[in-house]
Design an enzyme around this catalytic site. Structure first.
Site, PDB file in Angstrom:
ATOM      1  N   GLU A 166      -2.468  -9.056   2.563  1.00  0.00           N
ATOM      2  CA  GLU A 166      -2.813  -9.652   3.862  1.00  0.00           C
ATOM      3  C   GLU A 166      -4.308  -9.579   4.151  1.00  0.00           C
ATOM      4  O   GLU A 166      -4.795 -10.207   5.080  1.00  0.00           O
ATOM      5  CB  GLU A 166      -2.003  -8.978   4.977  1.00  0.00           C
ATOM      6  CG  GLU A 166      -2.495  -7.610   5.429  1.00  0.00           C
ATOM      7  CD  GLU A 166      -2.101  -6.452   4.505  1.00  0.00           C
ATOM      8  OE1 GLU A 166      -1.639  -6.710   3.373  1.00  0.00           O
ATOM      9  OE2 GLU A 166      -2.285  -5.286   4.912  1.00  0.00           O
ATOM     10  N   CYS A 220       0.846  -1.203   0.000  1.00  0.00           N
ATOM     11  CA  CYS A 220       0.000   0.000   0.000  1.00  0.00           C
ATOM     12  C   CYS A 220       0.883   1.255   0.000  1.00  0.00           C
ATOM     13  O   CYS A 220       1.626   1.486  -0.941  1.00  0.00           O
ATOM     14  CB  CYS A 220      -0.975  -0.042   1.173  1.00  0.00           C
ATOM     15  SG  CYS A 220      -2.294   1.184   1.022  1.00  0.00           S
ATOM     16  N   HIS A 270      -3.764  -4.720  -0.515  1.00  0.00           N
ATOM     17  CA  HIS A 270      -3.340  -5.374   0.728  1.00  0.00           C
ATOM     18  C   HIS A 270      -3.424  -6.889   0.564  1.00  0.00           C
ATOM     19  O   HIS A 270      -4.492  -7.461   0.759  1.00  0.00           O
ATOM     20  CB  HIS A 270      -4.241  -4.931   1.886  1.00  0.00           C
ATOM     21  CG  HIS A 270      -4.009  -3.528   2.320  1.00  0.00           C
ATOM     22  ND1 HIS A 270      -3.080  -3.182   3.261  1.00  0.00           N
ATOM     23  CD2 HIS A 270      -4.564  -2.359   1.906  1.00  0.00           C
ATOM     24  CE1 HIS A 270      -3.062  -1.871   3.436  1.00  0.00           C
ATOM     25  NE2 HIS A 270      -3.965  -1.343   2.619  1.00  0.00           N
TER      26      HIS A 270
END
Lengths: 198, 251
Positions: A180, A81, A178
């Site tokens: 994750e 990001c 992202h």
């Protein structure tokens, strides 16, 4: 077991990055020193918030050189990001700040006709990348890298026009989205990055 | 192109999921970790946890709940309820929230929105607004689970909160919450037309047609709760309905 060293760029969202790497049976730890960043097998550069505070934090920690060096060498490094934007030379968000300047690009804001921040799932389309696969990824950004720099593979995504959703060179992977937070697609990308050859 | 989002909401009290009608008559609806994992598996795009604990002791559970949910969840997590200071937001983010919702405290002191946005970024600052219709038209902000009317105009408040740095609006119709009468589409259109940040529609969903109407009215996402907790439908079914109506979703 792979060790993952996370650059402590600020509080927000680091917990999600650490949780994701724990699910992949690694031992994520926060970087304690520039030396730890230089010597680590895998380094993650997460980032949330604004460009200036994040780059200032890296400078306060004395980690600018260690990061720049390992990225230039193509050592396994994942920027997420704002972390990806920090690889650029500058950002419209913080005109007085100088980024890591790995690539010469300037980060720009999304157009005024769009809902900003871009919050949600958008389609990632790889361009010359061997690591990225097409798929839905979660984005949370108001600024973006407009052009894929020379000598980098990556991916693009459409939000009021195309922008760079990922950049890849050697074992360096930078994602505007992202991974994750991008479900099974994101986890498998993280796993591939973990096993990339340095 | 950005996909429309379907977001299950877990109201959590003292570490357990609860549900009610118009924020009242709370009943137990299970374990938050199990619920969140099940909804992710169904295709949920995010999870929202609202801590509705009445006491400070109950609030202590929220951080533990967030940590436990985060450890299993690989999609975004928004947490709201009881955020009164910047440090409350920090604690929830440290525990694994990706976005923090502020509600009552921001109405009392709007600078809180700016403080959280400046520290953590607009993309993780959600303003949660509970809206009640008022005669002869328009909506006013209500707080304390609807017990207190503030006199504040909803559209004006949303404009102000986004100017202060809120990056998303979680817009709940107090009149429709838990009723299954469908979202208040006029409310959604009024707010979505007045701000440039994404709006999450909340309150009243029973069927995918309700979600379609909210998204067409300008919402970027639709919050759903009781119909999922009761097992009346699944996230996958709702998304199938959206897809059939020509709305792009992640599947």
């Amino acid at each position: 077991m792979k060790q993952v060293v996370v650059v402590p760029t600020g509080t927000a969202n680091t917990a999600s990055v650490i949780a994701a790497f724990k699910r992949l049976d690694t031992e994520p730890v926060l970087a304690a020193s520039p030396k730890a960043v230089e010597e680590a097998d895998r380094v993650v550069l997460p980032g949330v918030g604004a460009f200036a505070p994040a780059i200032n934090r890296i400078d306060q920690l004395g980690m600018r050189e260690a990061l720049t060096a390992r990225i230039h060498r193509g050592q396994p490094t994942l920027a997420i990001c704002l972390g990806m934007q920090l690889l650029c030379a500058a950002s419209e968000e913080s005109p007085d700040s100088v980024g890591l300047a790995i690539v010469p690009e300037t980060v720009t804001r999304f157009g005024a006709e769009l809902r900003v921040p871009q919050l949600g799932w958008n389609m990632v389309e790889p361009e010359g990348s061997t690591t990225l696969e097409p798929g839905w990824a979660y984005f949370a950004n108001s600024y973006k890298v407009p052009h894929l720099p020379d000598d980098w593979a990556g991916a693009t995504t459409d939000y009021g026009g195309g922008f760079v959703s990922a950049m890849e060179r050697g074992a360096v992977l930078a994602c505007q989205f992202h991974p994750e937070l991008s479900g099974a697609w994101g986890s498998s990308l993280l796993r591939r990055w973990l096993w990339m050859e340095a | 192109m950005l996909a429309a989002r379907v977001i299950p909401c877990l109201d959590v009290k003292d570490g357990r999921v609860v549900k009610g009608v118009r924020f009242q008559e709370l009943r137990d609806a299970g374990d938050p970790v199990e619920n969140a994992a099940a909804y992710e598996a169904q295709g949920a795009d995010e999870i929202v946890i609202l801590d509705v604990s009445a006491t400070p002791e109950g609030r202590g559970h929220a951080v533990e709940t967030v940590r436990a949910v985060r450890s299993v969840l690989s999609i975004p997590l928004t947490v709201g309820g009881g955020v009164r200071k910047e440090s409350d937001a920090g604690r929830l983010l440290d525990a694994g929230a990706d976005k923090v919702g502020v509600n009552t405290a921001a109405v009392s002191r709007s600078d809180l929105v700016a403080e959280i946005a400046q520290r953590f970024g607009s993309q993780c600052t959600v303003i949660a607004v509970d809206a009640a219709a008022r005669p002869p038209g328009g909506w006013e902000v209500v707080v304390q689970s609807g017990a207190k009317r503030t006199g504040l105009d909803v559209v004006e408040w949303c404009r102000k909160a986004t100017a202060l740095g809120a990056g998303e609006i979680l817009l709940t119709s107090w009149d429709r919450d838990g009723t299954r009468d469908g979202y208040d589409v006029d409310l959604i259109a009024a707010v979505a037309g007045a701000v440039t940040v994404p709006v999450i529609a909340s309150g009243g969903a029973a069927r995918s047609e309700h979600l379609v109407a909210a998204l067409r009215a300008g919402a970027s996402a639709a919050l759903v709760a009781s119909i999922l907790h009761d097992g009346d439908t699944t996230v996958a079914d709702l998304k199938l309905g959206l897809s059939r109506a020509g709305i792009m979703v992640r599947r």
